[in-house]
Design an enzyme around this catalytic site. Structure first.
Site, PDB file in Angstrom:
ATOM      1  N   GLU A   7       0.822  -1.210   0.000  1.00  0.00           N
ATOM      2  CA  GLU A   7       0.000   0.000   0.000  1.00  0.00           C
ATOM      3  C   GLU A   7       0.857   1.261   0.000  1.00  0.00           C
ATOM      4  O   GLU A   7       0.507   2.259  -0.638  1.00  0.00           O
ATOM      5  CB  GLU A   7      -0.935  -0.014   1.215  1.00  0.00           C
ATOM      6  CG  GLU A   7      -2.035  -1.062   1.153  1.00  0.00           C
ATOM      7  CD  GLU A   7      -1.551  -2.466   1.502  1.00  0.00           C
ATOM      8  OE1 GLU A   7      -2.288  -3.427   1.219  1.00  0.00           O
ATOM      9  OE2 GLU A   7      -0.435  -2.603   2.052  1.00  0.00           O
ATOM     10  N   ASN A  26       0.751  -7.321  -6.599  1.00  0.00           N
ATOM     11  CA  ASN A  26       0.739  -6.405  -7.738  1.00  0.00           C
ATOM     12  C   ASN A  26       1.509  -6.957  -8.933  1.00  0.00           C
ATOM     13  O   ASN A  26       2.707  -7.230  -8.845  1.00  0.00           O
ATOM     14  CB  ASN A  26       1.339  -5.067  -7.290  1.00  0.00           C
ATOM     15  CG  ASN A  26       1.264  -4.001  -8.358  1.00  0.00           C
ATOM     16  OD1 ASN A  26       0.591  -4.155  -9.369  1.00  0.00           O
ATOM     17  ND2 ASN A  26       1.961  -2.907  -8.130  1.00  0.00           N
ATOM     18  N   GLY A  28      12.512  -3.409  -0.434  1.00  0.00           N
ATOM     19  CA  GLY A  28      12.397  -2.271  -1.336  1.00  0.00           C
ATOM     20  C   GLY A  28      13.122  -2.427  -2.655  1.00  0.00           C
ATOM     21  O   GLY A  28      13.209  -1.470  -3.417  1.00  0.00           O
ATOM     22  N   GLU A  29      13.652  -3.627  -2.952  1.00  0.00           N
ATOM     23  CA  GLU A  29      14.430  -3.813  -4.170  1.00  0.00           C
ATOM     24  C   GLU A  29      13.723  -4.664  -5.218  1.00  0.00           C
ATOM     25  O   GLU A  29      14.329  -4.989  -6.239  1.00  0.00           O
ATOM     26  CB  GLU A  29      15.785  -4.439  -3.844  1.00  0.00           C
ATOM     27  CG  GLU A  29      16.725  -3.534  -3.082  1.00  0.00           C
ATOM     28  CD  GLU A  29      18.156  -4.040  -3.092  1.00  0.00           C
ATOM     29  OE1 GLU A  29      19.040  -3.316  -3.589  1.00  0.00           O
ATOM     30  OE2 GLU A  29      18.384  -5.181  -2.622  1.00  0.00           O
ATOM     31  N   ARG A  47       7.933 -12.414   0.719  1.00  0.00           N
ATOM     32  CA  ARG A  47       7.167 -11.202   0.991  1.00  0.00           C
ATOM     33  C   ARG A  47       7.555 -10.569   2.324  1.00  0.00           C
ATOM     34  O   ARG A  47       7.618  -9.349   2.441  1.00  0.00           O
ATOM     35  CB  ARG A  47       5.667 -11.545   0.988  1.00  0.00           C
ATOM     36  CG  ARG A  47       4.739 -10.382   1.318  1.00  0.00           C
ATOM     37  CD  ARG A  47       4.647  -9.403   0.184  1.00  0.00           C
ATOM     38  NE  ARG A  47       3.636  -8.373   0.419  1.00  0.00           N
ATOM     39  CZ  ARG A  47       3.363  -7.406  -0.433  1.00  0.00           C
ATOM     40  NH1 ARG A  47       4.014  -7.338  -1.583  1.00  0.00           N
ATOM     41  NH2 ARG A  47       2.432  -6.516  -0.167  1.00  0.00           N
ATOM     42  N   LEU A  90       1.665  -5.188 -11.778  1.00  0.00           N
ATOM     43  CA  LEU A  90       1.903  -4.084 -12.702  1.00  0.00           C
ATOM     44  C   LEU A  90       3.345  -3.601 -12.726  1.00  0.00           C
ATOM     45  O   LEU A  90       3.784  -3.050 -13.733  1.00  0.00           O
ATOM     46  CB  LEU A  90       0.953  -2.931 -12.392  1.00  0.00           C
ATOM     47  CG  LEU A  90      -0.533  -3.273 -12.553  1.00  0.00           C
ATOM     48  CD1 LEU A  90      -1.397  -2.085 -12.172  1.00  0.00           C
ATOM     49  CD2 LEU A  90      -0.833  -3.725 -13.984  1.00  0.00           C
TER      50      LEU A  90
END
Length: 426
Positions: free
Chosen positions: A59, A334, A309-310, A268, A336
């Protein structure tokens, strides 16, 4: 009904805190600033223009363009962003540093919410996707603070759950000033559950507005040289408990056709990094961890991405991607980011959190949905063996993302139309 909800939440609070303690035992970051969750703050909270609630990394990543736009206004907005998880907090800090205040999400009890609003005094509240909190909404209504449900989605499964307490759901949804739905089916489900039709608007998914750093391709090329430019590389992104074992079996099968094939495995949740590493060792597969900083030669079968974050970097450096949370009934993650990078996407059967995006991307031949891990192996084998087909699917995905951009501007327009121009807090 809300009184009953509050009483039940109060009775469950000791168990909630025990669960937090247990999670903290496995991942000490969960105990950082734990007192904020019960409305106690040891550092000052400043009044803000907007409170944005984003649960975790996904999010925060989705709201990144919106937060960046708001912070970039002249003069800048004052924001507080709440997350439930420490990984979401770390991602927010990595993206924005001290420019956005962070708090851990206060539990949804009326007196805790009132304390939080007394400190922050927001003029507007944005909650992300499916965060529907009855007491937060009621307390905001008491103070005439408009609440917008942004990037809103409602899966059929979630809708069935909310329908079991239909009148309470309708009352709660009625307190949203606006619901900015990702798709028409999402909008229809909100209306069926009792949201006022004139307050529900389809704005699209802000995740289409992902803007990747200009340096990403260059960094990906450097990383890929470390892996090996000519070897087949696939990413298993955002995997969950129960998914790594079948994915390692897929990798073992791929190594029979492509002796140098490399699986980049991206769990995750960071508290699982060591457990996943132990699983790879038990399976007898050669592994390098990102945190080791070591090279990754042709003998290496698994590259464990034990960093935060990579993921965009790993996707940009790979040939194809599988999106986790979809072999198990988690609901998927996600797609996308990979599609925007022109990387072919595979996803498992459980994608209800991204059902409409998955359906459309599959229809555009930018992704393929498989029924299980056994069906994944031949698909990846075909893709890794055919650069032309990979390029075709990747281009389809990138074009799909480009055509659907614009949700950010629609959401900003909705925000401004609801409140007019929001002047910064003095």
């Amino acid at each position: 009904m809300r009184l009953l909800y509050s009483l039940l939440l109060l009775l469950l609070l000791p168990l909630v805190l025990l669960r937090l303690l247990w999670r903290g035992y496995r991942n000490p970051a969960y105990l950082e600033r734990w007192h904020e969750r019960i409305g106690l703050w040891r550092r000052p909270l400043h009044p803000v223009d907007i409170w944005i609630h984003a649960v975790s990394v996904g999010e925060v990543q989705a709201m990144q363009p919106l937060i960046r736009e708001l912070l970039g206004r002249e003069p800048a907005m004052a924001l507080v962003v709440s997350t439930t998880t420490p990984t979401g907090a770390r991602r927010l800090h990595a993206l924005f540093g001290e420019r956005a205040q962070h708090v851990f999400t206060p539990y949804d009890l009326p007196w805790i919410m009132r304390r939080f609003l007394n400190r922050t005094r927001p003029r507007l509240v944005l909650v992300v996707e499916t965060e529907i909190w009855p007491n937060m909404l009621a307390v905001c209504a008491e103070r005439a603070i408009p609440v917008i449900l942004a990037n809103a989605r409602m899966s059929p499964r979630s809708a069935r759950g909310y329908a079991r307490v239909g009148p309470f759901t309708a009352q709660t949804l009625g307190r949203f000033a606006r619901i900015a739905a990702q798709s028409q089916p999402d909008a229809e489900r909100f209306i069926q559950l009792g949201a006022a039709a004139d307050r529900v608007q389809v704005t699209g998914s802000i995740k289409f507005d992902v803007r990747l750093p200009a340096s990403l391709r260059d960094r990906a090329e450097v990383l890929r040289r470390g892996w090996g430019v000519n070897r087949p590389v696939w990413v298993a992104a955002s995997t969950h408990e129960g998914e790594e074992e079948p994915l390692l079996a897929v990798q073992r099968q791929l190594r029979q056709s492509f002796a140098e094939a490399l699986l980049v495995l991206v769990p995750r949740h960071p508290e699982r990094f060591d457990r996943v590493a132990a699983l790879v060792h038990r399976e007898g597969m050669t592994m390098v961890r990102r945190s080791d900083g070591c090279g990754c030669d042709a003998a290496c079968s698994v590259y464990l991405a034990d960093s935060m974050g990579e993921l965009p970097l790993f996707l940009a450096a790979a040939d194809v991607a599988f999106i986790g949370g979809s072999l198990m009934p988690i609901g998927g993650h996600n797609l996308l980011e990979a599609a925007a990078l022109a990387v072919p996407v595979a996803i498992g059967p459980h994608c209800f959190n991204f059902a409409e995006i998955t359906r459309l991307l599959v229809a555009e031949a930018g992704a393929v949905q498989v029924k299980d891990a056994q069906a994944l192996a031949p698909l990846l084998e075909a893709w890794l063996g055919d650069a032309t087909e990979r390029a075709r699917i990747g281009e389809n995905g990138a074009a799909f993302v480009a055509r659907n951009r614009g949700a950010l501007q629609r959401l900003l327009a909705l925000l401004d139309s609801e409140l007019g121009h929001i002047k910064p807090t003095a």
